[in-house]
Enzyme design. Structure first.
Site, short mmCIF file in Angstrom:
data_model
loop_
_atom_site.label_atom_id
_atom_site.label_comp_id
_atom_site.label_asym_id
_atom_site.label_seq_id
_atom_site.Cartn_x
_atom_site.Cartn_y
_atom_site.Cartn_z
N GLY A 144 12.41 8.53 1.55
CA GLY A 144 11.52 7.79 2.44
C GLY A 144 11.96 7.86 3.90
N ARG A 186 10.64 11.51 -5.98
CA ARG A 186 10.29 12.90 -5.61
C ARG A 186 11.34 13.42 -4.65
NH1 ARG A 186 8.44 9.47 -2.44
NH2 ARG A 186 8.03 9.76 -0.22
N TYR A 240 2.74 -6.57 0.71
CA TYR A 240 4.07 -6.10 1.13
C TYR A 240 4.86 -7.27 1.71
CZ TYR A 240 7.39 -3.59 4.16
OH TYR A 240 8.52 -3.13 4.80
#
Ligand code: VAH
Length: 314
Positions: free
Chosen positions: A9, A34, A140
């Site tokens: 990230g 990933r 969030y």
């Protein structure tokens, strides 16, 4: 050894590279669902793992004899509004996994990022205090506010050494923006260099707290190195460097690219930005563990313009 969860990230990438510089490449196990940037993948050990899967995370802790975990995986404010239940699950399940590993003494220390997104429309917008009303309006923000409560609970009840910072908008050039509301301040530099113009999704006068990545990483390393007894706050520390609006940032860019043009076309992210403070009081971080920022808007702009240019020629 240190495990970075969410290493691919925006913050995770640069945190992994910095910690490798400090502790040595093999001392840092980078992991994410990933693969990350070429630079990250070339810098040391990397493991594919799902932050929501306890067995996978506990397996990495066991395999690599991990003592410290930096949990940088999360779904940010804008993306989270498109998938509320997924954002809640990722942001909370991953935190419980890491806090429970610490409670069970399988790891010694945890870093977990909070955000100015914990604040809401009823929070004082100028010089937002360390302790104040917080009614976040995004999934969030709710997950970060709840996460802070759990960090404080696990510290008080089980002695877990978890440390946290409420990051402002973070600006960097090594990764592309990751679904945040403050990402206009990253995109604008790429567009200024590539197109000479940018259409901002926030209006001209939206002032938000911002920080250059180098300062955010410096703060993360500093709070993790601070003596435990110095940390009076175990929910999460306010952290600030500067605040600016898209119009002010555009003026700064014009000092380097005189022909640069900005236009405004606010979208759903304007409501999110309007719910957040414009200036944060971070005196507690400055008093408790010696925080101070190095980059102001002029230094940020120079670093971003040269950084984006180097990324383009790679
Ligand atoms: C976001 N960059 O925009 C993140 C951060 C305060 C902003 O939480 O969601």
């Amino acid at each position: 050894k240190i495990l970075i969860i969410g290493a691919s990230g925006q913050i995770g990438t640069e945190l992994s590279l910095k910690l490798r510089e400090i502790h040595g490449n093999d001392a840092i196990i980078a992991s994410d669902i990933r693969e990350g940037s070429e630079e990250l993948m070339a810098s040391g050990p990397f493991e594919i793992a799902n932050a929501m899967n306890y067995e996978q995370i506990a397996g990495l802790v066991e395999k690599h004899q991990i003592q410290e975990v930096y949990l940088m995986a999360a779904m940010l404010s804008a993306t989270g509004e498109k998938a509320p239940m997924k954002a809640w699950a990722l942001n909370m399940d991953s935190l419980f996994h890491v806090l429970n590993l610490a409670k069970d003494k399988k790891i010694k220390k945890v870093f977990w990022p909070s955000s100015i997104a914990v604040f809401g429309p009823s929070t004082p917008k100028e010089n937002t205090p360390q302790t104040t009303v917080m009614e976040p309006t995004t999934v969030y923000g709710i997950s970060k506010q709840t996460g802070e409560r759990w960090c404080s609970y696990y510290h008080r009840k089980y002695g877990v050494d978890v440390r946290s910072i409420r990051y402002p908008g973070i600006i960097s050039y090594k990764t592309l923006p990751g679904g945040g509301t403050t990402d206009y301040a990253v995109e604008i530099f790429h567009e200024a260099i590539k197109q000479g113009e940018y259409t901002s999704f926030l209006n001209a006068s939206t002032s938000l707290p911002m920080m250059f990545m180098e300062d955010a990483i410096k703060a993360t390393v500093a709070i993790m190195n601070a003596p435990s007894e110095a940390l009076k706050i175990r929910s999460s520390y306010n952290l600030a460097a500067m605040s600016f609006t898209p119009a002010i940032l555009a003026e700064e860019i014009k000092k380097h690219i005189p022909a640069f043009k900005i236009s405004y076309d606010p979208d759903f992210r304007q409501d999110i930005a309007d719910s957040w403070p414009s200036k944060i009081d971070d005196s507690a971080a400055r008093e408790d563990w010696g925080w101070s920022n190095d980059f102001d808007i002029a230094a940020l702009t120079e670093a971003m313009l040269s950084g984006v240019k180097t990324q383009l020629v790679k």
